[in-house]
Motif scaffolding. Structure first.
Motif, PDB file in Angstrom:
ATOM      1  N   ALA A   1       0.837  -1.209   0.000  1.00  0.00           N
ATOM      2  CA  ALA A   1       0.000   0.000   0.000  1.00  0.00           C
ATOM      3  C   ALA A   1       0.866   1.250   0.000  1.00  0.00           C
ATOM      4  N   CYS A   2       0.336   2.309  -0.583  1.00  0.00           N
ATOM      5  CA  CYS A   2       0.992   3.612  -0.480  1.00  0.00           C
ATOM      6  C   CYS A   2       0.450   4.329   0.749  1.00  0.00           C
ATOM      7  N   VAL A   3       1.311   5.131   1.317  1.00  0.00           N
ATOM      8  CA  VAL A   3       0.959   5.928   2.484  1.00  0.00           C
ATOM      9  C   VAL A   3      -0.162   6.912   2.117  1.00  0.00           C
ATOM     10  N   ASP A   4      -0.937   7.293   3.106  1.00  0.00           N
ATOM     11  CA  ASP A   4      -1.989   8.300   2.904  1.00  0.00           C
ATOM     12  C   ASP A   4      -1.397   9.554   2.238  1.00  0.00           C
TER      13      ASP A   4
ATOM     14  N   THR B   1      -4.778   5.534   6.765  1.00  0.00           N
ATOM     15  CA  THR B   1      -4.362   4.531   7.759  1.00  0.00           C
ATOM     16  C   THR B   1      -5.543   3.788   8.414  1.00  0.00           C
ATOM     17  N   PRO B   2      -6.624   4.464   8.835  1.00  0.00           N
ATOM     18  CA  PRO B   2      -7.715   3.697   9.467  1.00  0.00           C
ATOM     19  C   PRO B   2      -8.291   2.631   8.530  1.00  0.00           C
ATOM     20  N   HIS B   3      -8.353   2.936   7.218  1.00  0.00           N
ATOM     21  CA  HIS B   3      -8.871   1.944   6.266  1.00  0.00           C
ATOM     22  C   HIS B   3      -7.881   0.809   6.093  1.00  0.00           C
ATOM     23  N   LEU B   4      -6.595   1.141   6.115  1.00  0.00           N
ATOM     24  CA  LEU B   4      -5.569   0.102   6.002  1.00  0.00           C
ATOM     25  C   LEU B   4      -5.696  -0.863   7.185  1.00  0.00           C
TER      26      LEU B   4
ATOM     27  N   HIS C   1      -8.682  -3.106   6.986  1.00  0.00           N
ATOM     28  CA  HIS C   1      -8.456  -4.125   5.964  1.00  0.00           C
ATOM     29  C   HIS C   1      -7.534  -5.232   6.494  1.00  0.00           C
ATOM     30  N   LEU C   2      -6.502  -4.838   7.242  1.00  0.00           N
ATOM     31  CA  LEU C   2      -5.547  -5.825   7.762  1.00  0.00           C
ATOM     32  C   LEU C   2      -6.215  -6.738   8.798  1.00  0.00           C
ATOM     33  N   HIS C   3      -7.137  -6.165   9.574  1.00  0.00           N
ATOM     34  CA  HIS C   3      -7.865  -6.998  10.543  1.00  0.00           C
ATOM     35  C   HIS C   3      -8.615  -8.087   9.796  1.00  0.00           C
ATOM     36  N   ALA C   4      -9.149  -7.715   8.634  1.00  0.00           N
ATOM     37  CA  ALA C   4      -9.964  -8.685   7.884  1.00  0.00           C
ATOM     38  C   ALA C   4      -9.100  -9.685   7.118  1.00  0.00           C
ATOM     39  N   THR C   5      -7.877  -9.299   6.722  1.00  0.00           N
ATOM     40  CA  THR C   5      -7.114 -10.155   5.805  1.00  0.00           C
ATOM     41  C   THR C   5      -5.893 -10.821   6.443  1.00  0.00           C
ATOM     42  N   ALA C   6      -5.399 -10.290   7.553  1.00  0.00           N
ATOM     43  CA  ALA C   6      -4.282 -10.859   8.321  1.00  0.00           C
ATOM     44  C   ALA C   6      -3.094 -11.312   7.463  1.00  0.00           C
ATOM     45  N   PRO C   7      -2.442 -10.395   6.756  1.00  0.00           N
ATOM     46  CA  PRO C   7      -1.260 -10.781   5.983  1.00  0.00           C
ATOM     47  C   PRO C   7      -0.062 -11.041   6.901  1.00  0.00           C
ATOM     48  N   SER C   8       1.018 -11.608   6.306  1.00  0.00           N
ATOM     49  CA  SER C   8       2.218 -11.838   7.132  1.00  0.00           C
ATOM     50  C   SER C   8       3.055 -10.570   7.241  1.00  0.00           C
ATOM     51  N   ALA C   9       2.873  -9.619   6.320  1.00  0.00           N
ATOM     52  CA  ALA C   9       3.615  -8.353   6.399  1.00  0.00           C
ATOM     53  C   ALA C   9       2.905  -7.287   5.581  1.00  0.00           C
ATOM     54  N   VAL C  10       3.247  -6.046   5.897  1.00  0.00           N
ATOM     55  CA  VAL C  10       2.766  -4.914   5.097  1.00  0.00           C
ATOM     56  C   VAL C  10       3.973  -4.251   4.453  1.00  0.00           C
ATOM     57  N   ALA C  11       3.875  -4.000   3.141  1.00  0.00           N
ATOM     58  CA  ALA C  11       4.923  -3.252   2.430  1.00  0.00           C
ATOM     59  C   ALA C  11       4.366  -1.865   2.165  1.00  0.00           C
TER      60      ALA C  11
ATOM     61  N   HIS D   1       4.772   7.490   9.309  1.00  0.00           N
ATOM     62  CA  HIS D   1       5.039   7.141  10.709  1.00  0.00           C
ATOM     63  C   HIS D   1       3.762   6.638  11.390  1.00  0.00           C
ATOM     64  N   SER D   2       2.646   7.364  11.171  1.00  0.00           N
ATOM     65  CA  SER D   2       1.372   6.922  11.782  1.00  0.00           C
ATOM     66  C   SER D   2       1.014   5.531  11.277  1.00  0.00           C
ATOM     67  N   ALA D   3       1.213   5.309   9.977  1.00  0.00           N
ATOM     68  CA  ALA D   3       0.832   4.005   9.430  1.00  0.00           C
ATOM     69  C   ALA D   3       1.718   2.898  10.015  1.00  0.00           C
ATOM     70  N   ILE D   4       3.015   3.156  10.094  1.00  0.00           N
ATOM     71  CA  ILE D   4       3.940   2.130  10.616  1.00  0.00           C
ATOM     72  C   ILE D   4       3.552   1.747  12.053  1.00  0.00           C
ATOM     73  N   THR D   5       3.337   2.755  12.896  1.00  0.00           N
ATOM     74  CA  THR D   5       3.045   2.441  14.305  1.00  0.00           C
ATOM     75  C   THR D   5       1.676   1.763  14.442  1.00  0.00           C
ATOM     76  N   ALA D   6       0.709   2.186  13.611  1.00  0.00           N
ATOM     77  CA  ALA D   6      -0.634   1.573  13.721  1.00  0.00           C
ATOM     78  C   ALA D   6      -0.599   0.112  13.268  1.00  0.00           C
ATOM     79  N   VAL D   7       0.146  -0.187  12.221  1.00  0.00           N
ATOM     80  CA  VAL D   7       0.209  -1.574  11.728  1.00  0.00           C
ATOM     81  C   VAL D   7       0.957  -2.437  12.747  1.00  0.00           C
ATOM     82  N   GLN D   8       2.057  -1.915  13.263  1.00  0.00           N
ATOM     83  CA  GLN D   8       2.825  -2.704  14.244  1.00  0.00           C
ATOM     84  C   GLN D   8       1.993  -2.969  15.504  1.00  0.00           C
ATOM     85  N   ALA D   9       1.121  -2.014  15.846  1.00  0.00           N
ATOM     86  CA  ALA D   9       0.310  -2.188  17.059  1.00  0.00           C
ATOM     87  C   ALA D   9      -0.648  -3.376  16.936  1.00  0.00           C
TER      88      ALA D   9
END
Ligand code: B12
Length: 368
Positions: free
Chosen positions: A108-111, A142-145, A148-158, A171-179
């Motif tokens: 995904a591209c950043v917001d 980021t909230p949509h990302l 989506h990740l909650h629904a799809t549970a990938p092994s990583a985000v690029a 930065h917001s996206a990185i910390t939210a995904v890691q959380a």
């Protein structure tokens, strides 16, 4: 990569690069497709075609625009041709069949980031290597990302970003995904040629190109612990001074006052057309946004690098880079209560002064 040396040694990629470049310069999509598909028919590895032919041409497009050899419309045309060829390739070169994809990655591209093509190239390379890829394209809020990740549970985000202005959003996206316990690999020009901003923002990994990224993902990234979302100040303690927040919040007002000041100092501006005024306002806003981004990262080279880039762009269009200085002087006055900001503006003015003192580059073809 199966056959890179073979295809390079027999000149297939070199030929394809030359033909593709001629085709995009002529805005000839059919010829561009022929260049790419002939190389594939001649046995070139599709991954090499994506990265050593199409990405190569795309970077040339950027150079041609910067040097004022391509208009914005020509750049758009070339990018659109590349996008359609990449899509056609995806339907022509099947991904290797596998029931057990080692990597399931969301790309995904950043917001706010419109540069989807670099991310698309990464997605296609991963697909060609047999991985499960969920490509979300440009500017993913980021909230949509996260939903989506909650629904799809990938092994990583690029996470891809080309424009340094998007680093706070990254930065917001990185910390939210890691959380939510998913590791993030960051990439794209925004993160710096050496990945310094990916490290600064706490990404789990960074790669300079799609091949290296695929290797990293194949080796596997450790899952972050998850839990509470880190605050930006946890990673970047300098943000405690609030300068980034205050300058960002005031930016529209700062641009308005700076434009009014420029009209007083630069009499020619009083005769500007509405369109010229609009352009100047955009340019000043861009300067203030890069300034804010340098405050966020506490990295002066982000601001001076931007000024150097802007000066190159202006000079390629026969506008002397010294036109930038009055704007920086007015910003020093507008933002006089912010010490870090003043330091960055002084560094910026120094960069422009040093540039002006440099002897002019020799004319091409002239003896050096
Ligand atoms: C095409 C293009 C656009 C298109 C994008 C369309 C699209 N669908 O992608 C459009 C017209 C939308 C656009 C807009 C803008 N653009 Co533009 N754009 C470009 C251009 C010419 C090509 C981008 C590209 O596709 N590059 C090719 C690929 C291959 O790039 P790459 O970074 O090498 O990708 C590799 C790696 O980075 C890595 N990678 C990429 N993503 C990821 C992700 C992960 C996780 C990993 C591990 C690796 C990885 O793998 C890739 C393949 O190996 C570049 C010039 C350039 N040199 O890139 C300018 C460029 C990026 N744009 C630029 C600018 C200024 C803008 C605008 C601000 C212009 C404006 N005033 O409006 C806007 C900003 C839009 C926004 N908000 O995002 C500047 C940025 C300069 C700077 N100081 O940072 C550049 C460099 C132009 C230039 N020559 O100066 N742009």
């Amino acid at each position: 990569m199966t056959d890179m040396t073979t295809s390079q040694e027999d000149g297939t990629l070199e030929r394809a690069r030359e033909q593709l470049w001629q085709a995009v310069c002529a805005r000839d999509e059919d010829a561009a497709a022929r260049a790419v598909f002939t190389a594939l028919d001649d046995g070139a590895d599709p991954q090499d075609v994506l990265l050593d032919v199409i990405a190569h041409a795309q970077r040339e497009v950027g150079r041609a625009w910067a040097e004022n050899r391509f208009t914005v419309a020509q750049e758009h045309s070339a990018t659109a041709i590349h996008e359609r060829i990449i899509a056609a390739m995806a339907h022509r070169v099947p991904a290797p069949a596998t029931d057990d994809p080692r990597v399931a990655v969301t790309v995904a591209c950043v917001d706010g980031e419109w540069h989807a093509l670099p991310a698309r190239l990464l997605a296609e390379v991963l697909r060609l290597r047999g991985h499960r890829v969920d490509f979300l394209g440009a500017q993913v809020p980021t909230p949509h990302l996260i939903a989506h990740l909650h629904a799809t549970a990938p092994s990583a985000v690029a996470l891809s970003s080309s424009l340094p202005l998007r680093l706070p959003a990254a930065h917001s996206a990185i910390t939210a995904v890691q959380a939510i316990g998913i590791p993030v690999v960051a990439g794209g020009a925004a993160f710096g040629a050496d990945g310094r901003y990916a490290r600064l923002l706490g990404a789990d990994a960074w790669a300079p190109d799609a091949r290296t990224a695929a290797g990293l993902l194949e080796r596997g990234l450790p899952r972050p612990a998850g839990g509470a979302v880190r605050q930006s100040v946890d990673d970047l303690p300098h943000l405690i001074d609030q300068e980034y927040t205050l300058v960002t919040r005031a930016r529209r007002q700062v641009v308005r006052s700076t434009l009014a000041g420029l009209e007083e100092r630069v009499p020619a501006m009083r005769d500007y057309s509405a369109e010229q005024r609009e352009r100047t306002a955009e340019d000043v806003l861009h300067i203030v946004e890069f300034l804010a981004c340098a405050l966020y990262t506490d990295d002066g080279s982000l601001f001076t690098g931007f000024l150097d880039w802007t000066a190159d762009i202006l000079e390629a269009r026969q506008v002397p880079a010294r036109v930038l200085d009055p704007t920086l002087v007015l910003l020093q006055d507008e933002l006089k209560d912010f010490p870090r900001t003043l330091g960055l503006l002084a560094e910026g003015r120094d960069t422009l002064r040093r540039r002006a003192a440099r002897p002019p580059a020799p004319e091409s073809g002239a003896p050096v």
